[in-house]
Scaffold this active site. Structure first.
Site, PDB file in Angstrom:
ATOM      1  N   THR A  89       0.808  -1.204   0.000  1.00 21.94           N
ATOM      2  CA  THR A  89       0.000   0.000   0.000  1.00 21.94           C
ATOM      3  C   THR A  89       0.845   1.260   0.000  1.00 21.94           C
ATOM      4  O   THR A  89       1.873   1.298   0.665  1.00 21.94           O
ATOM      5  CB  THR A  89      -0.809  -0.020   1.306  1.00 21.94           C
ATOM      6  OG1 THR A  89      -1.554  -1.218   1.335  1.00 21.94           O
ATOM      7  CG2 THR A  89      -1.692   1.169   1.464  1.00 21.94           C
ATOM      8  N   GLY A 145       0.918  -3.247   5.176  1.00 25.22           N
ATOM      9  CA  GLY A 145       1.122  -4.633   5.602  1.00 25.22           C
ATOM     10  C   GLY A 145      -0.193  -5.374   5.733  1.00 25.22           C
ATOM     11  O   GLY A 145      -1.179  -5.014   5.086  1.00 25.22           O
TER      12      GLY A 145
HETATM   13  C1  SD4 Z   1      -4.256  -4.576   2.954  1.00 26.33           C
HETATM   14  N1  SD4 Z   1      -2.643  -3.172   3.982  1.00 26.33           N
HETATM   15  O1  SD4 Z   1      -5.135  -4.651   2.096  1.00 26.33           O
HETATM   16  C2  SD4 Z   1      -3.161  -3.612   2.734  1.00 26.33           C
HETATM   17  C3  SD4 Z   1      -2.155  -4.169   1.768  1.00 26.33           C
HETATM   18  C4  SD4 Z   1      -1.822  -5.564   1.956  1.00 26.33           C
HETATM   19  O2  SD4 Z   1      -0.183  -7.122   2.359  1.00 26.33           O
HETATM   20  O3  SD4 Z   1      -2.654  -6.437   1.927  1.00 26.33           O
HETATM   21  N2  SD4 Z   1      -0.592  -5.890   2.147  1.00 26.33           N
HETATM   22  O4  SD4 Z   1      -4.222  -5.288   3.959  1.00 26.33           O
END
Ligand code: SD4
Length: 341
Positions: free
Chosen positions: A201, A253
């Site tokens: 992200t 994350g």
């Molecule tokens: C989410 N923080 O959708 C975002 C990006 C992601 O592993 O999945 N990163 O959780």
């Protein structure tokens, strides 16, 4: 393409005397990956934050509004087809649909969000429109798409041949398990030396010349997620939170853990209590680790924060987290965030 030479790797960028406003003691750990910049300043997650910050800086350096800066900034990785975790070119869900999540928040506490939005390359701009043109905060799925199309956004296929190939490869094993920095792939921007992983992200926070804060967060979410899965990124308080009296925070994350701790809101509230940005991020990371110590060792979560004084900092569960900083004296600054493990 940004030259690696222009990058400045720093573990302590412009360390200043920290202004502790509250009574809560600062954790005694001596991590000091904390910087201070005079306003305006913009910070963003990951190496691709450098290119995004440049677009935001064009707005900020001319006295523009932080809200305009963060929107312009995160549109850069949204449009980058080589970026497989944000915008067009993002990896699809397990059924092959590219679904995007984004949110934005301004200095007045206004916010807008879209989740599971398909066929629209710039979800952040749709989120802004939700904020500005509707009485709501969040639109999802079909409704978000309809709203975008009604407001002149172009419908397009977001699944690039590269992302489709990666998805078909994934289908062979269908292993549905978040792996640390799994979204690693090639990017148009350079990476920190030794940083194999660059993913995820983009979260961006900006403090403009008038002292107003805004933030934006946008992602294609976890690669090959279940259909309908929404992470932290479009959730106000989880993936992003801004309080113009205190500061802003954003997360990157594994979103499930960020949602469970209402991570970005927590970071801002800790800053309200007097924690400097990095220490606030660290405390939020420690809470995740305390709740699920075994899981925390296997996933990545990182927080990034900017306070009203222009102090910034970050902290992550795992090594490999980087963030970009841009202000008058230092542009294209890329910092390796500290981590728990
Ligand atoms: C989410 N923080 O959708 C975002 C990006 C992601 O592993 O999945 N990163 O959780």
């Amino acid at each position: 393409m940004i030259s690696r030479r222009k990058f400045i790797l720093s573990g302590a960028a412009g360390v200043s005397a920290l202004s502790l406003r509250g009574r809560v003691p600062v954790p005694d750990d001596k991590n000091t990956d904390i910087g201070t910049a005079n306003k305006p300043v913009v910070i963003a997650t990951w190496d691709f934050g450098v290119a995004a910050n440049r677009a935001a800086w064009k707005v900020l350096k001319n006295g523009g509004r932080s809200l305009d800066a963060v929107e312009a900034g995160v549109r850069v990785p949204e449009a980058d087809l080589k970026n497989v975790t944000v915008g067009k070119g993002g990896y699809p869900d397990r059924d092959g649909h590219v679904t995007l999540d984004a949110c934005i928040m301004d200095e007045q506490g206004n916010c807008g969000s879209v989740a599971a939005l398909e066929y629209i390359a710039h979800p952040i701009s749709v989120a802004r429109l939700v904020m500005e043109k509707t009485p709501h905060v969040m639109l999802v799925g079909e409704g978000a798409l309809q709203f975008a199309l009604d407001n002149g956004f172009k419908r397009e296929n977001l699944l690039t041949p590269e992302a489709e190939k990666a998805w078909k490869e994934w289908l062979k094993e269908k292993k549905y398990q978040p792996i640390i920095n799994i979204e690693n792939t090639s990017f148009t921007t350079e990476r920190l030396p030794g940083n194999e992983y660059n993913h995820d992200t983009i979260g961006m926070l900006a403090l403009d010349a008038t002292g107003n804060l805004s933030g934006a967060c946008t992602t294609s979410g976890m690669a090959f997620k279940m259909r309908g899965r929404i992470g932290d990124s479009p959730i106000i308080g989880a993936g992003l939170y801004v309080d113009n009296e205190v500061g802003g925070a954003t997360a990157t994350g594994v979103g499930e853990e960020v949602i469970r701790t209402v991570g970005s809101f927590l970071v801002v509230e800790l800053m309200r209590q007097g924690y400097p940005p990095e220490e606030a991020c660290r405390e939020a990371v420690v809470r995740i680790a305390k709740k699920k110590p075994d899981m925390a060792k296997q996933i990545q979560v990182g927080f990034l924060a900017l306070n009203k004084e222009g102090e910034y900092g970050a902290f992550a569960l795992q090594k490999g987290f980087s963030y970009a900083v841009c202000h008058r004296e230092r542009q294209d600054l890329l910092i390796r965030g500290k981590s728990l493990y």
